[in-house]
Design a protein around this motif. Structure first.
Motif, short mmCIF file in Angstrom:
data_model
loop_
_atom_site.label_atom_id
_atom_site.label_comp_id
_atom_site.label_asym_id
_atom_site.label_seq_id
_atom_site.Cartn_x
_atom_site.Cartn_y
_atom_site.Cartn_z
N VAL A 3 0.82 -1.20 0.00
CA VAL A 3 0.00 0.00 0.00
C VAL A 3 0.86 1.25 0.00
N LEU A 4 2.05 1.19 0.63
CA LEU A 4 2.96 2.33 0.68
C LEU A 4 4.35 1.89 0.24
N ALA A 5 4.96 2.67 -0.62
CA ALA A 5 6.35 2.43 -1.01
C ALA A 5 7.12 3.73 -0.91
N VAL A 6 8.23 3.71 -0.20
CA VAL A 6 9.12 4.85 -0.04
C VAL A 6 10.36 4.57 -0.88
N SER A 7 10.68 5.46 -1.81
CA SER A 7 11.75 5.19 -2.77
C SER A 7 12.83 6.27 -2.75
N ASN A 8 14.01 5.89 -2.25
CA ASN A 8 15.21 6.74 -2.33
C ASN A 8 15.02 8.14 -1.76
N ILE A 9 14.38 8.22 -0.60
CA ILE A 9 14.12 9.52 0.04
C ILE A 9 15.41 10.08 0.66
N MET A 10 15.68 11.33 0.35
CA MET A 10 16.81 12.05 0.94
C MET A 10 16.28 13.37 1.52
N LEU A 11 16.64 13.65 2.76
CA LEU A 11 16.20 14.86 3.44
C LEU A 11 17.39 15.57 4.05
N GLU A 12 17.48 16.89 3.82
CA GLU A 12 18.52 17.71 4.44
C GLU A 12 17.88 18.86 5.20
N LEU A 13 18.38 19.13 6.39
CA LEU A 13 17.92 20.24 7.22
C LEU A 13 19.13 21.04 7.67
N SER A 14 19.12 22.34 7.38
CA SER A 14 20.23 23.23 7.73
C SER A 14 21.56 22.70 7.23
N GLY A 15 21.54 22.15 6.02
CA GLY A 15 22.76 21.66 5.41
C GLY A 15 23.22 20.30 5.89
N LYS A 16 22.48 19.69 6.81
CA LYS A 16 22.85 18.38 7.33
C LYS A 16 21.94 17.31 6.74
N ARG A 17 22.52 16.21 6.30
CA ARG A 17 21.72 15.12 5.73
C ARG A 17 21.08 14.32 6.85
N ILE A 18 19.75 14.30 6.89
CA ILE A 18 18.99 13.63 7.94
C ILE A 18 18.54 12.24 7.49
N LEU A 19 18.10 12.16 6.24
CA LEU A 19 17.68 10.88 5.65
C LEU A 19 18.50 10.66 4.39
N ASP A 20 19.04 9.46 4.25
CA ASP A 20 19.97 9.18 3.17
C ASP A 20 19.53 7.95 2.37
N ASP A 21 18.87 8.18 1.24
CA ASP A 21 18.50 7.11 0.31
C ASP A 21 17.64 6.04 1.00
N SER A 38 14.59 3.63 1.45
CA SER A 38 13.60 2.92 0.64
C SER A 38 13.04 1.73 1.43
N PHE A 39 11.73 1.55 1.36
CA PHE A 39 11.07 0.37 1.94
C PHE A 39 9.63 0.38 1.48
N SER A 40 8.92 -0.70 1.77
CA SER A 40 7.50 -0.76 1.43
C SER A 40 6.74 -1.40 2.58
N LEU A 41 5.44 -1.08 2.66
CA LEU A 41 4.55 -1.65 3.68
C LEU A 41 3.43 -2.41 2.99
N GLN A 42 3.22 -3.64 3.41
CA GLN A 42 2.13 -4.43 2.86
C GLN A 42 0.82 -4.03 3.51
N LYS A 43 -0.24 -4.10 2.76
CA LYS A 43 -1.57 -3.76 3.25
C LYS A 43 -1.93 -4.64 4.45
N GLY A 44 -2.39 -4.00 5.52
CA GLY A 44 -2.80 -4.74 6.71
C GLY A 44 -1.68 -5.15 7.62
N SER A 45 -0.47 -4.61 7.40
CA SER A 45 0.68 -4.99 8.23
C SER A 45 0.94 -3.97 9.34
N LEU A 46 1.60 -4.44 10.39
CA LEU A 46 2.06 -3.59 11.48
C LEU A 46 3.59 -3.68 11.50
#
Length: 245
Positions: A4-22, A24-32
């Motif tokens: 149901v959800l797929a996260v692909s190669n997310i990169m996040l920077e805040l104030s010049g600092k890399r917080i999230l680096d590449d 990626s994962f996915s969540l199956q429907k109905g999973s915890l």
């Protein structure tokens, strides 16, 4: 199983600092799924990025196989913050749960259906007329979850659902998660207290320094958690982690 959800190669920077680096994962429907890691690993920022509250430098989010922009994520992905009381806006439980559907422009009959269903899922029917401020910590968190359930999201993100809860409230929260999972909701929960709910999860994602470094079935991956600074009782078998419920 459908992702149901797929996260692909997310990169996040805040104030010049890399917080999230590449990331990626996915969540199956109905999973915890449990998202685990030490302080500063980037877990809470990842939830905000998935929700659309933080703008990623690069990467994509997919819902049911289609790329979701920030507007779609705000509608289809729900986030319950650690401080649940910050999400309580009305003077009764039922009015608070109805707040989201009302702002969606739904008719009264549909709003009532959604409120009743959400209160039933969270086992809060007897609290319908009660002021949220009089609820216990666990009940208030359940009220916040009921409010987002009434908006019928595809994915529920929980940031530290057990934080500052006493023993009875923690048990209430675990039972709520079990109920949501049994009803087919897709949930990603960040927690520093993995030993409290890990037995009831399907999968684990381990974060370190802004990256997903391990992922897999909870029943096997839990054994390596101490290697990443995540507490699990020594020599505990997976079944031992059902001790609270």
């Amino acid at each position: 199983m459908q992702n149901v959800l797929a996260v692909s190669n997310i990169m996040l920077e805040l104030s010049g600092k890399r917080i999230l680096d590449d990331v990626s994962f996915s969540l199956q429907k109905g999973s915890l799924t449990a998202l685990l890691g030490t302080n500063g690993a980037g877990k809470s920022q990842l939830l905000r990025c998935i929700k659309g509250l933080k703008k990623a430098k690069s990467g994509k989010i997919f819902i049911d196989g289609a790329e979701a922009d920030e507007r779609a994520r705000m509608k289809r992905i729900a986030l319950v913050f650690q401080s649940a009381e910050m999400q309580i806006v009305s003077q009764s439980v039922e009015k608070d749960v109805a707040f989201g559907p009302e702002n969606m422009g739904l008719d009264e009959e549909e709003i009532e259906r959604r409120v009743s269903d959400a209160l039933s899922v969270m086992n809060l029917e007897d609290k319908r007329k009660q002021r949220p401020q009089t609820l216990s910590g666990g009940e208030m968190r359940k009220c916040a979850i009921a409010g987002i359930l009434a908006m019928e999201p595809d994915v529920i993100l929980l940031d530290e659902p057990f934080a500052n809860l006493d023993y009875p409230s923690t048990c209430l929260m675990i039972k709520a998660l079990i109920s949501l999972k049994e009803r087919g909701f897709t949930i990603l929960a960040v927690s520093h207290e993995a030993e409290k709910f890990l037995f009831h999860t399907d999968n684990i994602l381990i974060m370190k320094d802004g990256r997903i470094v391990k992922s897999g079935a909870s029943s096997s991956l839990y054994k390596v958690l101490p290697e990443y600074g995540i507490y699990i009782p020594e020599n505990a078998h997976f079944e031992d982690l059902s001790w609270l419920v």
